[in-house]
Enzyme design. Structure first.
Site, PDB file in Angstrom:
ATOM      1  N   CYS A  19      44.246  48.740  36.401  1.00  0.00           N
ATOM      2  CA  CYS A  19      43.736  47.926  37.496  1.00  0.00           C
ATOM      3  C   CYS A  19      43.612  46.511  36.931  1.00  0.00           C
ATOM      4  O   CYS A  19      43.011  46.307  35.881  1.00  0.00           O
ATOM      5  CB  CYS A  19      42.368  48.424  37.945  1.00  0.00           C
ATOM      6  SG  CYS A  19      41.592  47.289  39.135  1.00  0.00           S
ATOM      7  N   CYS A  34      40.543  50.324  34.151  1.00  0.00           N
ATOM      8  CA  CYS A  34      39.957  48.979  34.249  1.00  0.00           C
ATOM      9  C   CYS A  34      40.239  48.210  32.959  1.00  0.00           C
ATOM     10  O   CYS A  34      39.684  48.533  31.903  1.00  0.00           O
ATOM     11  CB  CYS A  34      38.447  49.090  34.461  1.00  0.00           C
ATOM     12  SG  CYS A  34      37.619  47.497  34.273  1.00  0.00           S
ATOM     13  N   TYR A  40      35.995  43.022  27.752  1.00  0.00           N
ATOM     14  CA  TYR A  40      34.592  42.640  27.618  1.00  0.00           C
ATOM     15  C   TYR A  40      33.592  43.801  27.535  1.00  0.00           C
ATOM     16  O   TYR A  40      32.682  43.770  26.721  1.00  0.00           O
ATOM     17  CB  TYR A  40      34.225  41.747  28.807  1.00  0.00           C
ATOM     18  CG  TYR A  40      32.786  41.326  28.849  1.00  0.00           C
ATOM     19  CD1 TYR A  40      32.322  40.281  28.053  1.00  0.00           C
ATOM     20  CD2 TYR A  40      31.873  41.976  29.669  1.00  0.00           C
ATOM     21  CE1 TYR A  40      30.988  39.907  28.075  1.00  0.00           C
ATOM     22  CE2 TYR A  40      30.536  41.600  29.692  1.00  0.00           C
ATOM     23  CZ  TYR A  40      30.100  40.572  28.901  1.00  0.00           C
ATOM     24  OH  TYR A  40      28.787  40.198  28.917  1.00  0.00           O
ATOM     25  N   ASN A  98      29.032  56.770  36.875  1.00  0.00           N
ATOM     26  CA  ASN A  98      29.489  55.434  36.467  1.00  0.00           C
ATOM     27  C   ASN A  98      30.666  55.081  37.367  1.00  0.00           C
ATOM     28  O   ASN A  98      31.643  55.830  37.440  1.00  0.00           O
ATOM     29  CB  ASN A  98      29.919  55.465  34.991  1.00  0.00           C
ATOM     30  CG  ASN A  98      30.553  54.161  34.520  1.00  0.00           C
ATOM     31  OD1 ASN A  98      31.318  54.167  33.566  1.00  0.00           O
ATOM     32  ND2 ASN A  98      30.250  53.050  35.154  1.00  0.00           N
ATOM     33  N   GLY A  99      30.569  53.907  38.020  1.00  0.00           N
ATOM     34  CA  GLY A  99      31.639  53.485  38.929  1.00  0.00           C
ATOM     35  C   GLY A  99      31.058  53.132  40.272  1.00  0.00           C
ATOM     36  O   GLY A  99      29.839  53.160  40.459  1.00  0.00           O
ATOM     37  N   CYS A 121      27.504  51.198  34.132  1.00  0.00           N
ATOM     38  CA  CYS A 121      26.593  52.281  33.801  1.00  0.00           C
ATOM     39  C   CYS A 121      27.223  53.072  32.669  1.00  0.00           C
ATOM     40  O   CYS A 121      28.411  52.941  32.403  1.00  0.00           O
ATOM     41  CB  CYS A 121      26.399  53.233  34.990  1.00  0.00           C
ATOM     42  SG  CYS A 121      25.431  52.527  36.333  1.00  0.00           S
ATOM     43  N   CYS A 145      35.192  42.480  42.015  1.00  0.00           N
ATOM     44  CA  CYS A 145      35.462  43.880  41.640  1.00  0.00           C
ATOM     45  C   CYS A 145      34.693  44.798  42.584  1.00  0.00           C
ATOM     46  O   CYS A 145      33.515  44.575  42.834  1.00  0.00           O
ATOM     47  CB  CYS A 145      35.013  44.145  40.207  1.00  0.00           C
ATOM     48  SG  CYS A 145      35.174  45.898  39.760  1.00  0.00           S
ATOM     49  N   CYS A 175      40.876  41.989  39.522  1.00  0.00           N
ATOM     50  CA  CYS A 175      40.073  40.763  39.451  1.00  0.00           C
ATOM     51  C   CYS A 175      40.918  39.567  39.004  1.00  0.00           C
ATOM     52  O   CYS A 175      40.504  38.424  39.152  1.00  0.00           O
ATOM     53  CB  CYS A 175      38.844  40.937  38.571  1.00  0.00           C
ATOM     54  SG  CYS A 175      39.167  41.732  37.020  1.00  0.00           S
ATOM     55  N   GLY A 189      24.335  49.494  30.429  1.00  0.00           N
ATOM     56  CA  GLY A 189      23.301  49.399  31.460  1.00  0.00           C
ATOM     57  C   GLY A 189      21.934  49.292  30.830  1.00  0.00           C
ATOM     58  O   GLY A 189      21.597  50.117  29.974  1.00  0.00           O
TER      59      GLY A 189
HETATM   60 FE1  SF4 Z   1      38.111  46.292  36.140  1.00  0.00          FE
HETATM   61 FE2  SF4 Z   1      38.694  43.985  37.316  1.00  0.00          FE
HETATM   62 FE3  SF4 Z   1      39.710  46.288  38.251  1.00  0.00          FE
HETATM   63 FE4  SF4 Z   1      37.089  45.767  38.490  1.00  0.00          FE
HETATM   64  S1  SF4 Z   1      38.780  44.647  39.489  1.00  0.00           S
HETATM   65  S2  SF4 Z   1      38.037  47.715  37.861  1.00  0.00           S
HETATM   66  S3  SF4 Z   1      36.669  44.651  36.590  1.00  0.00           S
HETATM   67  S4  SF4 Z   1      40.119  45.322  36.251  1.00  0.00           S
END
Ligand code: SF4
Length: 475
Positions: A453, A256, A262, A118-119, A18, A402, A456, A44
């Site tokens: 993070c 993230c 991407y 957003n989130g 978003c 995710c 994934c 979005g």
């Molecule tokens: Fe981003 Fe991957 Fe973490 Fe989700 S899991 S917040 S897509 S780095």
């Protein structure tokens, strides 16, 4: 009637989350917001909305569709006032329908409150069931609605305490805007999963503020970038000025990293780094980690463009645009009567035979999710005469779901969670497949691993997810 297919559903790429935009102290707050949302459209495409206030009356307009489809000159005229918050949505919790459009707007004891989020909250099921047991009635199936209920329950304690109570109860990812009749509030979760930036805009000698998901929104409306809203920060902006609060103990951020791989626009500065530069660096590092002997390097528009540039410059192999995109294909199209193989890819992208015939080709991709799109892309290059087709990917294999606001399929739909790199390469029909290492990915950002993070890729979740979570868990 022919079936209508959505290109977004066909893309095989992770879908965005978003985008939010807030304006304070500008005569044309809703018009500015419209352009801010226009710049954030990539985050979005399902619905868009703006809430505006002139200090006493609050007005809203929102609907399903893209920003220019939702707003007209006339309905922007009706959104009068000097404060506004706006939202573009891709659904990550709750169905995609008109009820679940944002911003969400409620009135409680004479105070109007709107939210744009957003989130993804990881404890929304638990919070919602607690609130429902205590009598709350929900209008939507979005996690974001719990914010309004929690704020209403603490309203009698005053704004700052209500904010502290509300956000202390939330777990997960939120870069979020709240608005009352006279105040704009921006909140970013302590991990800082999603970006949120602060800018200044000038209106006839007056100073106004902009808070947006990405800096590209500031650029379009002529706002000056000031800084990011920090992880764990609450910004309260009203006629008394701007107040910054840090209600939670300081902790490590977990930005993230997929924003850089991407999601974000290449012209945005995300977490203090330009996305274009980061993607190009990913390509350069990939060329060192995974050298391939070939005649040309190419992206598939528009994934992997900047990583392909970096790979080509570092390897010395020429960059060519071996596939041309039809820019006039809409989001939906009528399916052919008879099944035409790979129609959904071909309608949008066409290989240039004279470049590809008898060539050894390296495709640069920014991610492989299910693998279905990649398979037909590789086949289209072979049909165009490519002698060898190799693929390099500017991130590591995506093996885990995710829970923080990106609509990745569940782990068992991710090709890399079930198959080795060799198996994936064979499935895609490639001569070879190479991924950027996790170390290489982090290095490309110029930051350190503990800033991000990476769940994934490595399965280490900074905030424990709810095992019962699914996109439609609140339906
Ligand atoms: Fe981003 Fe991957 Fe973490 Fe989700 S899991 S917040 S897509 S780095």
């Amino acid at each position: 009637m022919q079936p209508i297919t959505s290109l977004d559903q066909q893309s095989g790429y992770p879908t965005h989350e978003c985008g939010v935009c807030g304006i304070f102290n500008h005569r044309d707050a809703s018009k500015l917001n419209y352009f801010g949302l226009y710049a954030l459209q990539h985050r979005g495409q399902e619905s868009a909305g703006i809430v505006a206030s002139d200090g006493s009356t609050v007005r809203i307009h929102k609907d399903m569709g893209l920003v220019p489809e939702v707003f007209s000159e006339e309905n922007l005229q009706n959104l009068q006032g000097h404060i506004s918050i706006g939202h573009v949505r891709y659904s990550t919790t709750g169905a995609s329908n008109i009820t679940n459009t944002q911003p969400l707007l409620v009135t409680h004891k004479g105070t109007t409150l709107a939210v744009a989020h957003n989130g993804n909250l990881v404890n929304s099921i638990e919070l919602r069931s607690m609130l429902e047991e205590r009598g709350s009635i929900f209008q939507t199936t979005m996690d974001s609605e719990v914010v309004l209920h929690l704020m209403a329950r603490s309203a009698c304690l005053g704004l700052e305490t209500a904010l502290q109570h509300t956000f202390s109860a939330l777990k997960g990812a939120y870069s979020l805007l709240l608005m009352t009749q006279d105040t704009l509030i921006a909140v970013r979760d302590p991990d800082g999963f999603r970006p949120l930036c602060l800018g200044k805009v000038h209106d006839n000698g007056n100073e106004g503020w902009v808070v947006a998901s990405e800096t590209c929104a500031l650029d379009l409306i002529g706002a000056e970038y000031i800084r990011d809203v920090e992880p764990g920060e609450v910004l309260i902006i009203n006629r008394d000025g701007m107040k910054s609060l840090f209600p939670w103990p300081k902790q490590n951020s977990h930005f993230c990293i997929f924003e850089h791989v991407y999601f974000a626009r290449p012209d945005s500065e995300i977490f203090g780094i330009n996305v274009y530069r980061a993607r190009k660096a990913m390509g350069r590092i990939l060329a060192r980690e995974a050298p391939v002997d070939a005649d040309l390097v190419m992206p598939f528009p528009d994934s992997g463009n900047y990583a392909a540039l970096g790979y080509a410059q570092e390897s010395g192999i020429p960059l060519e645009f071996g596939v041309i995109r039809n820019h006039y294909v809409g989001r939906t199209f009528i399916q052919p009567t008879q099944s035409m193989r790979d129609f959904n890819v071909k309608v949008k992208l066409n290989p240039v035979r004279s470049f590809l015939k008898d060539k050894r080709v390296i495709i640069v991709e920014d991610s492989i999710i299910r693998g279905t799109t990649g398979k037909s892309r590789v086949r289209s290059l072979r049909e165009a005469g490519a002698k060898e087709v190799h693929m390099v990917v500017s991130c590591p294999p995506t093996r885990h779901a995710c829970y923080y606001g990106v609509d990745f399929p569940s782990a068992d739909q991710l090709i890399a969670s079930k198959h080795s790199i060799e198996e994936t390469g064979r499935y895609l029909g490639l001569d070879s497949l190479h991924y950027l290492s996790l170390e290489g990915l982090v290095k490309a950002t110029g930051m350190t691993r503990d800033n991000f993070c990476l769940a994934c890729f490595d399965g280490i979740y900074p905030v424990a997810p709810d095992p019962n979570f699914s996109k439609n868990a609140l339906e």
